[in-house]
Design a protein around this motif. Structure first.
Motif, mmCIF file in Angstrom:
data_model
loop_
_atom_site.group_PDB
_atom_site.id
_atom_site.type_symbol
_atom_site.label_atom_id
_atom_site.label_comp_id
_atom_site.label_asym_id
_atom_site.label_seq_id
_atom_site.Cartn_x
_atom_site.Cartn_y
_atom_site.Cartn_z
ATOM 1 N N LEU A 136 0.342 -1.075 -0.017
ATOM 2 C CA LEU A 136 0.111 0.247 0.392
ATOM 3 C C LEU A 136 0.947 1.302 0.175
ATOM 4 N N ASN A 137 0.577 2.202 -0.738
ATOM 5 C CA ASN A 137 1.296 3.127 -0.812
ATOM 6 C C ASN A 137 0.246 4.605 -0.445
ATOM 7 N N ILE A 138 0.520 5.663 -0.385
ATOM 8 C CA ILE A 138 -0.722 6.831 0.409
ATOM 9 C C ILE A 138 -0.494 7.685 0.367
ATOM 10 N N ILE A 139 -0.694 8.246 -1.277
ATOM 11 C CA ILE A 139 0.268 8.999 -1.585
ATOM 12 C C ILE A 139 -1.175 10.739 -1.729
ATOM 13 N N LYS A 140 -0.252 11.410 -0.659
ATOM 14 C CA LYS A 140 -0.989 12.965 -0.494
ATOM 15 C C LYS A 140 -0.982 14.173 -2.409
ATOM 16 N N ILE A 141 -1.739 14.295 -2.154
ATOM 17 C CA ILE A 141 -1.260 14.671 -3.614
ATOM 18 C C ILE A 141 -2.775 16.605 -3.450
ATOM 19 N N GLU A 142 -1.658 17.429 -3.198
ATOM 20 C CA GLU A 142 -2.352 18.954 -3.172
ATOM 21 C C GLU A 142 -3.175 18.950 -4.826
ATOM 22 N N PRO A 143 -4.479 19.555 -4.430
ATOM 23 C CA PRO A 143 -4.573 19.504 -5.972
ATOM 24 C C PRO A 143 -3.967 21.433 -6.224
ATOM 25 N N LEU A 144 -4.415 21.661 -5.900
ATOM 26 C CA LEU A 144 -4.437 23.428 -6.969
ATOM 27 C C LEU A 144 -2.949 23.197 -6.671
ATOM 28 N N LYS A 145 -1.693 22.538 -6.935
ATOM 29 C CA LYS A 145 -0.327 22.470 -6.955
ATOM 30 C C LYS A 145 -0.081 21.706 -8.032
ATOM 31 N N TYR A 146 -0.283 20.725 -8.334
ATOM 32 C CA TYR A 146 -0.359 19.571 -9.492
ATOM 33 C C TYR A 146 -1.087 19.774 -10.378
ATOM 34 N N SER A 147 -1.073 20.021 -11.640
ATOM 35 C CA SER A 147 -1.621 19.771 -12.851
ATOM 36 C C SER A 147 -2.441 18.318 -12.884
ATOM 37 N N PRO A 148 -3.273 17.776 -14.329
ATOM 38 C CA PRO A 148 -3.692 16.651 -14.600
ATOM 39 C C PRO A 148 -2.704 16.019 -15.231
ATOM 40 N N ASP A 149 -2.061 17.230 -16.107
ATOM 41 C CA ASP A 149 -0.429 15.862 -16.412
ATOM 42 C C ASP A 149 0.146 15.586 -15.455
ATOM 43 N N GLU A 150 0.578 16.767 -14.887
ATOM 44 C CA GLU A 150 1.466 16.662 -13.771
ATOM 45 C C GLU A 150 0.965 15.402 -12.981
ATOM 46 N N PHE A 151 0.272 15.165 -12.555
ATOM 47 C CA PHE A 151 -1.207 13.436 -11.721
ATOM 48 C C PHE A 151 -1.034 12.712 -12.495
ATOM 49 N N ALA A 152 -0.982 13.055 -13.859
ATOM 50 C CA ALA A 152 -1.050 11.569 -14.695
ATOM 51 C C ALA A 152 0.163 10.440 -14.562
ATOM 52 N N GLN A 153 1.467 11.203 -15.060
ATOM 53 C CA GLN A 153 2.749 10.989 -14.843
ATOM 54 C C GLN A 153 2.731 10.547 -13.363
ATOM 55 N N ILE A 154 2.408 10.585 -11.880
ATOM 56 C CA ILE A 154 2.138 10.101 -10.778
ATOM 57 C C ILE A 154 1.588 8.585 -10.863
ATOM 58 N N VAL A 155 0.357 8.650 -11.720
ATOM 59 C CA VAL A 155 -0.390 7.741 -11.218
ATOM 60 C C VAL A 155 0.666 6.595 -12.486
ATOM 61 N N ARG A 156 1.306 6.632 -13.360
ATOM 62 C CA ARG A 156 1.848 5.889 -14.716
ATOM 63 C C ARG A 156 3.165 5.365 -13.874
ATOM 64 N N HIS A 157 3.547 5.944 -13.196
ATOM 65 C CA HIS A 157 5.262 5.347 -12.222
ATOM 66 C C HIS A 157 4.399 4.716 -11.344
ATOM 67 N N GLU A 158 3.510 4.126 -10.692
ATOM 68 C CA GLU A 158 3.053 3.654 -10.099
ATOM 69 C C GLU A 158 3.169 2.404 -10.773
ATOM 70 N N VAL A 159 2.133 2.608 -11.887
ATOM 71 C CA VAL A 159 1.377 0.919 -12.439
ATOM 72 C C VAL A 159 2.705 0.557 -13.034
ATOM 73 N N GLU A 160 3.489 1.333 -14.105
ATOM 74 C CA GLU A 160 4.523 0.494 -14.337
ATOM 75 C C GLU A 160 5.791 0.430 -13.902
ATOM 76 N N THR A 161 5.590 1.576 -13.156
ATOM 77 C CA THR A 161 7.345 0.988 -12.505
ATOM 78 C C THR A 161 6.991 0.241 -11.050
ATOM 79 N N ASN A 162 5.968 0.464 -10.275
ATOM 80 C CA ASN A 162 5.620 -0.033 -8.692
ATOM 81 C C ASN A 162 5.000 -1.040 -8.786
ATOM 82 N N HIS A 163 4.179 -1.997 -10.529
ATOM 83 C CA HIS A 163 3.309 -2.324 -10.759
ATOM 84 C C HIS A 163 2.760 -1.845 -9.730
ATOM 85 N N THR A 164 1.698 -1.513 -9.481
ATOM 86 C CA THR A 164 0.252 -0.976 -8.719
ATOM 87 C C THR A 164 -0.690 -1.669 -9.300
#
Lengths: 528, 127
Positions: free
Chosen positions: A371-399
């Motif tokens: 389990l990983n809980i990642i705090k995302i400050e909504p006003l700090k990240y754009s949708p594209d930035e958020f998508a990259q974080i999600v991709r990293h979790e899926v493609e690198t950490n096999h979430t």
């Protein structure tokens, strides 16, 4: 950790390792800052850049360019003041330095000293870059240097051309960055001469084997349309309501990802976050049924939710959406699968304590890496930035399970952009990757008229589980039901839902209640 | 600064960068150069040097006061043709130039090829 497109020892955002060493909470809960995640992803991507391409030094930009720049060609980097042209040019050259290439920075405006100082402020080491400083020195503005007897084109064109020719012939650079090309316009008598000179200049450099990136300073009074026609590619930097952006408008000999993509410029330099293109991703997977670990909920769902599907947990605030989502994650952890909860509203520490309080061993799961809980400050990240974080979790950490808590928080990060389009891209990507997606969808009404979501996104849901507050005999109670399930049938009844000290408790079907969805149901027949 | 040569082009002007550029240009054409970078240098040369070490004068009037016209007249009196270089197109400058013996008036920025042809023309006018 070598940051993407930066010097390995640059002082960019903290690395995962350094966070682990310096921050107890990160060490304990295995948190990663979003930027750190992204930079790790960038490193991963850099390794896969095709050899026949030249990296721009920014992995996200390489992705948009389908691997990087084609060598031996010329590219225009255009944008207004402060958009990051020079920084990006530096990163392009530094990428070459890291490969042992000869690289040349031709500056027609900013002095070498100033460029070096600016590079230092963003943590870049420009060692290895050859500078050809052709900027005017301070004496130019005194009478000693300024002149008006001849036009600059007559006085300076020849020395400038001779100097550049001499340096290029001596260095044979693989990469040349010229900033800004529009300065050469003042060395031409007219547009025809300028066009011929620029074409000849670019041809001279590319025939020498160099890949050339030039910048322009377009303004209302002096455009750069002619240069756009002369170069093989155009990279546009700019600002929009959401911040910095980058867009490719031309790339001869290659495809590219269109549209505007998020760009950031911070102490670590330029980072680009490509807009998610879900069709570009996909793996073979089976729609295995994932149990929630709650037999009553599994009964409602006829077994559970499937991999590669999107599940809405819909309900008003405080009804138990997050806790219910965590049950699926707990069940996944028991199978050894990793889940990630993106907390866009709540603090991870509070979430963990809440999980522990209802028998979900979140701390142990985090320590085990399930389990990983990642705090995302909504006003700090754009949708594209958020998508990259999600991709990293899926493609690198096999979430295998991704929960976004909540859609309201995600909508905040849109900052006025199209929620449906971005959420559609993100969920489609996750589906294509065989990930089970759980979206916490908050509804504004506590009771009364039934609504699944306050946004027009219900079409995204493969599975729709809803939670409701009920007022029965003056007491506030909760009910859970399933409204939609695309892949299998489901139980059509509603059940009582409780969060107790021992965990989530789901009761038997509320067979004798009518009008549950109104929020104020009534008993039919004898009360149970 | 006053440079003495047997026969050359006198260039007059206050902007040192202009003076250097003009000197380089004229020398590339194959002529000697005499420079007067200030009004006092020009006065000294015109009133105390005989014969003047120049066959032709390029006078950039930018920054000089009306005294420059008097000196242009003096150059004309000692048979040194004057080309006045004006900072802008001006009927008044043209009138003053020709009335003080200037042979030609050109506006800045000068076109190198045109200037070269003009200098050659003046330097070989008596051949």
């Amino acid at each position: 950790m070598a940051n993407l497109g930066r010097k390995p020892d640059s002082k960019g955002p903290q690395s995962y390792e350094s966070i682990s060493l310096t921050s107890n909470i990160y060490k304990t809960y295995n948190f990663l800052t979003p930027h750190c995640l992204y930079h790790r992803l960038g490193e991963h991507l850099m390794e896969h850049i095709a050899t026949e391409r030249l990296s721009t030094g920014v992995s996200g930009l390489d992705t948009i360019l389908q691997g990087g720049l084609l060598p031996g060609r010329s590219y225009l980097l255009r944008g207004g003041p402060g958009t990051g042209k020079t920084t990006l040019g530096m990163q392009f050259l530094m990428a070459g330095v890291r490969l042992g290439e000869s690289v040349l920075f031709i500056s027609l405006e900013e002095s070498e000293k100033s460029l070096r100082q600016n590079a230092e402020t963003i943590g870049s080491d420009v060692k290895g870059i050859e500078f050809l400083d052709m900027s005017p020195d301070s004496d130019y503005f005194t009478q000693v240097q300024s002149y008006d007897i001849f036009s600059p084109s007559e006085v300076e064109r020849e020395p400038v051309a001779n100097t550049i020719t001499e340096v290029v012939s001596r260095l044979n650079p693989i990469r040349v960055f010229l900033d800004p090309l529009t300065q050469l316009r003042y060395l031409s008598n007219d547009n025809f001469q300028f066009r011929k000179q620029v074409l000849s200049f670019l041809r001279f450099l590319t025939q020498k084997g160099a890949t050339v990136v030039v910048t322009t300073e377009a303004s209302a009074g002096s455009g750069d349309d002619d240069i756009q026609f002369m170069t093989d590619g155009i990279i546009n930097l700019g600002f929009n309501d959401q911040g910095r952006s980058v867009a490719i408008s031309k790339f001869r000999g290659s495809g590219f990802q269109g549209r505007s993509h998020t760009m950031t410029l911070d102490r670590g330099g330029v980072s680009v976050f490509p807009r998610l293109a879900p069709d570009s991703y996909g793996i073979d997977f089976s729609f295995d049924v994932l149990s929630s670990g709650l037999s009553e909920l599994d009964s409602l769902l006829h077994g559970g939710i499937e991999r590669g599907t999107v599940t809405f947990l819909s309900g008003p605030t405080g009804v138990g959406k997050t806790s219910l989502g965590c049950k699926f994650m707990q069940s996944a952890a028991s199978r050894g699968e990793r889940s990630v909860l993106f907390a866009l509203e709540e603090e991870p520490g509070i979430m963990i304590e809440r999980c522990e309080a209802i028998g979900i061993a979140a701390k142990a799961m985090i320590e085990a890496g399930t389990l990983n809980i990642i705090k995302i400050e909504p006003l700090k990240y754009s949708p594209d930035e958020f998508a990259q974080i999600v991709r990293h979790e899926v493609e690198t950490n096999h979430t295998r399970i991704v929960m976004i808590d909540s859609v309201s928080g995600y909508r905040l990060s849109m900052q006025g952009q199209d929620l449906v389009r971005h959420l559609h891209s993100l969920t489609k990507y996750l589906q294509n990757m065989g990930v089970a997606v759980i979206l916490a969808v908050e509804t504004s009404q506590l009771t009364g008229d039934f609504r699944v979501t306050d946004y027009d996104i219900s079409y995204l849901a493969d599975n729709l589980i809803f939670l409701r507050y009920l007022e029965i005999d003056g007491l506030l109670r909760k009910a859970i039901g399933v409204l939609k399930k695309r892949l299998t049938d489901f139980e059509k009844t509603l059940r009582e839902f409780k969060i107790t000290e021992t965990g989530i408790v789901i009761g038997q079907p509320l067979a004798n209640l009518r009008g549950i969805l109104t929020g104020t149901p009534r008993w039919k027949g004898p009360e149970k | 600064m006053i440079s003495i040569a047997n026969s050359g082009v006198l260039i007059v002007g206050q902007n040192l960068r202009n003076q250097v550029l003009l000197e380089e240009f004229v020398r590339k054409l194959g002529y000697e150069v005499v420079r007067a970078d200030t009004m006092s240098e020009l006065k000294t040369m015109v009133h105390r040097t005989y014969p003047l070490p120049a066959r032709f004068a390029l006078v950039d009037i930018t920054g000089f006061d009306h005294t420059i016209w008097e000196l242009c007249g003096r150059l004309n009196e000692v048979d040194v043709p004057v080309l006045v270089i004006s900072p802008r197109q001006s009927d008044e400058v043209q009138q003053l130039s020709y009335s003080h013996g200037a042979q030609k008036v050109m506006e800045k920025p000068l076109v190198m090829k045109v200037l070269a042809d003009t200098i050659h023309g003046f330097m070989h006018s008596d051949e």
